[in-house]
Design an enzyme around this catalytic site. Structure first.
Site, PDB file in Angstrom:
ATOM      1  N   ASP A  74      49.667 -20.839  -6.814  1.00 24.62           N
ATOM      2  CA  ASP A  74      49.718 -22.074  -6.020  1.00 24.62           C
ATOM      3  C   ASP A  74      48.307 -22.431  -5.535  1.00 24.62           C
ATOM      4  O   ASP A  74      47.432 -21.570  -5.448  1.00 24.62           O
ATOM      5  CB  ASP A  74      50.618 -21.892  -4.792  1.00 24.62           C
TER       6      ASP A  74
HETATM    7  N1  URA Z   1      54.606 -16.809  -5.451  1.00 24.28           N
HETATM    8  C1  URA Z   1      54.299 -17.939  -4.772  1.00 24.28           C
HETATM    9  O1  URA Z   1      55.059 -18.400  -3.933  1.00 24.28           O
HETATM   10  N2  URA Z   1      53.125 -18.515  -5.035  1.00 24.28           N
HETATM   11  C2  URA Z   1      52.213 -18.023  -5.918  1.00 24.28           C
HETATM   12  O2  URA Z   1      51.136 -18.592  -6.102  1.00 24.28           O
HETATM   13  C3  URA Z   1      52.550 -16.848  -6.611  1.00 24.28           C
HETATM   14  C4  URA Z   1      53.761 -16.251  -6.351  1.00 24.28           C
END
Ligand code: URA
Length: 234
Positions: A104
């Site tokens: 993310d």
């Molecule tokens: N889980 C999430 O919520 N975000 C990420 O970037 C990776 C795993």
């Protein structure tokens, strides 16, 4: 056939302007003949390109590990935000690099950037169950109930998650080990317990670990040993 300056620069060691200077100093040869202009062309597979008499070893693919900072999206292009590719040194500009997997925008840590589609597919294929490790910080204390829920399989709106490891490392912190990679998975899993993830940092993928000396926002090529670890995922 490709421009010689492009071939040399795509190997990552020399920038385009370095190559220009090497050529103007007559330090580059193709099959023993001195290259006079950057625009001369060669076939990297057929011709021997040398710099100061040393043959250039041509890498078919590039494998970089990035310590991703916050604020960058895991994409090759984005209209609104900066992309992780903007953190890759210019020297690799001739390569069609892409991030192998997603973090993310506000997640930090280990990310692989490559131009090897086969390897990327291999490490990302859900059936490979490549283990990924994250350090997580929550807005509320981590509980044994969360730990049990993760081990049993948290139910999300897109189905029940595979058993995940949750090691409590502090009042608000934990290390989570996942064997799948769904959209916002860790945030959604903790959301089921009324918790908000305030920091998320990936430290490992399979046997590949983010080294302590790779500072945020920087990337480097994988060592032969690290690459081997990724290639063993079959
Ligand atoms: N889980 C999430 O919520 N975000 C990420 O970037 C990776 C795993």
């Amino acid at each position: 056939m490709e421009r010689i300056d492009k071939i040399i620069a795509s190997q990552g060691k020399y920038s385009r302007s370095d190559v220009k200077s090497l050529i103007s100093k007559r330090r580059v040869t193709v099959d023993g003949v001195v290259v006079k202009s950057s625009s001369e062309k060669a076939d990297a597979e057929k011709h021997t390109i040398c710099i100061d008499g040393m043959p250039l070893t041509i890498k078919k693919n590039i494998y970089l590990m990035l310590n991703k900072p916050k604020g960058y999206v895991s994409a090759t292009e984005d209209k609104e935000h900066q992309t992780v590719l903007e953190l890759v040194p210019e020297d690799y500009a001739g390569r069609e690099l892409f991030p192998a997997g997603r973090l993310d925008r506000d997640t930090t840590g280990l990310m692989i950037i490559t131009d090897d589609g086969v390897m990327a597919h291999n490490i990302l294929a859900p059936k490979k169950h490549v283990q990924k490790v994250y350090h997580v910080t929550l807005d509320i204390p981590v509980t044994a109930e969360m730990q049990k829920g993760f081990a049993d399989g948290v139910e999300l709106n897109d189905g029940v998650c595979k058993a995940a490891g949750l090691e409590i490392t502090g009042e608000y912190t934990a290390t989570v080990t996942l064997k799948e990679g769904r959209y916002h998975q860790i945030k959604r899993m903790f959301g089921c317990f009324g918790a908000k993830v305030t920091a998320l940092h990936r430290t490992a993928m399979g046997d590949l670990y983010l080294p302590d000396d790779l500072t945020e926002g920087h990337c480097r090529e994988l060592t032969a040993d690290e690459l081997n670890k990724l290639q063993q995922i079959k």
